[in-house]
Structures are given as C-alpha cells and as structure tokens.
Design an enzyme around this catalytic site. Structure first.
Site, mmCIF file in Angstrom:
data_model
loop_
_atom_site.group_PDB
_atom_site.id
_atom_site.type_symbol
_atom_site.label_atom_id
_atom_site.label_comp_id
_atom_site.label_asym_id
_atom_site.label_seq_id
_atom_site.Cartn_x
_atom_site.Cartn_y
_atom_site.Cartn_z
ATOM 1 N N HIS A 71 0.800 -1.230 0.000
ATOM 2 C CA HIS A 71 0.000 0.000 0.000
ATOM 3 C C HIS A 71 0.831 1.278 0.000
ATOM 4 O O HIS A 71 0.278 2.366 -0.150
ATOM 5 C CB HIS A 71 -0.940 0.014 1.217
ATOM 6 C CG HIS A 71 -0.227 0.288 2.490
ATOM 7 N ND1 HIS A 71 0.592 -0.636 3.104
ATOM 8 C CD2 HIS A 71 -0.181 1.402 3.261
ATOM 9 C CE1 HIS A 71 1.108 -0.108 4.190
ATOM 10 N NE2 HIS A 71 0.647 1.130 4.315
ATOM 11 N N HIS A 86 1.634 6.919 -0.246
ATOM 12 C CA HIS A 86 0.801 6.047 0.584
ATOM 13 C C HIS A 86 -0.579 5.947 -0.065
ATOM 14 O O HIS A 86 -1.362 6.892 -0.013
ATOM 15 C CB HIS A 86 0.701 6.628 1.989
ATOM 16 C CG HIS A 86 0.105 5.702 2.984
ATOM 17 N ND1 HIS A 86 -1.254 5.443 3.054
ATOM 18 C CD2 HIS A 86 0.682 4.954 3.949
ATOM 19 C CE1 HIS A 86 -1.475 4.590 4.023
ATOM 20 N NE2 HIS A 86 -0.319 4.274 4.583
#
Length: 165
Positions: A71, A86
C-alpha cells in the site's frame, strides 16, 4: 559565493520538480482525514484523490522501501529528497489485496516509470479513503516545498511540487 549575490539557480541539483505520480484531484495534506498525515507527523507534502489505479514514479531515483502490504512505496530522488507515496488510508489492513507492485527495493527508476497498480473500486469499498498522500519524509531538511499543481493533475505529466533542498 555567487549564489548569495544572484540567488538560487532553478536548474540546480538542489531543486527538484516532482511530477504527479497519480491522476486526480489535488488535496492539501492538512485536509487528509488521518492525523498522521494531516498533522504532518511523517513530513510535509500533498495528497491526491485518485481517478485511476496507477502510480508512476514522480522523480528519478531509487526505490528504498516497499511495504509488505503493497500500500506504500518509498523513493529517494537523486538529490536525496525522500518521498513516500501512501495509497489510500487504512489500506494496510487489506494485506496487499488489490495491489500489484512492478519494482523492487534498491531498483533505480526514472520519472514516469510504472511502480504500482491498484483496484480503485476495491480500495474505495474496503478502505477508509482512497486519498493518496505524497509525503517528503525528510522535509525538515528542505528549504522550501512549493505546490505547482492546479486542482487536477495527470500522472506522469503535470508538475506537482518544487522542492528546494
């Protein structure tokens, strides 16, 4: 000595233009609904609410970290600026589902190289948010971070930030 008299040269190795890594709507980091980002605990930066599930390298540099859950990805630019991308909020709990990584740690990348693809609909359905913070994790070492983008950006094309080291 001359820099003091004539100012900073914008083509200097100390100036970095960060290209948008993802297409979407630009959002202030302070408006990200997560205090880790909005309070700049990890550093200063910007966020993008994505319209597609593709992350391109915003700079020429080296991949320094790929989170096991896919992620988030860390890149160090050639001049030492450290960027964290992110994807979404609370996406760590997805354990990598919906993400595909196309690079490995230590790999050199050029601006515009494909880094990650993700299923945007899956992220929207299963995470707190799809908003994607782009954080300069060593922002305390920077002289200035200047937003260049308008409201919407296209990945790999539009300048996002100018960072003076």
């Amino acid at each position: 000595m001359f820099r003091k008299w004539f100012g900073r040269n914008n083509d200097s190795k100390d100036t970095l233009t960060v290209i948008a890594p993802i297409s979407g709507k630009v959002t202030k980091l302070e408006d990200v609904p997560d205090p880790v980002f909005s309070e700049k605990m990890m550093g200063d930066g910007i966020a993008i609410d994505p319209v597609e599930g593709k992350i391109l390298s915003p700079v020429e540099g080296r991949i320094v970290q790929i989170f096991p859950t896919k992620h988030a990805i860390g890149i160090q630019a050639k001049n030492g600026v450290e960027l964290l991308i992110h994807i979404g909020l609370e996406t760590v709990s997805l354990n990598g589902e919906g993400f595909n990584i196309y690079v490995s740690e230590g790999e050199k990348v050029k601006q515009g190289d494909l880094l990650v693809t993700f299923n945007l609909n899956f992220i929207k359905a299963n995470a707190n948010s799809s908003v994607t913070p782009i954080v300069i994790t060593n922002s305390n070492e920077m002289e200035s971070i200047i937003l260049q983008a308008a409201n919407e950006v296209k990945a790999g094309e539009d300048p996002l930030l100018t960072i003076n080291k």
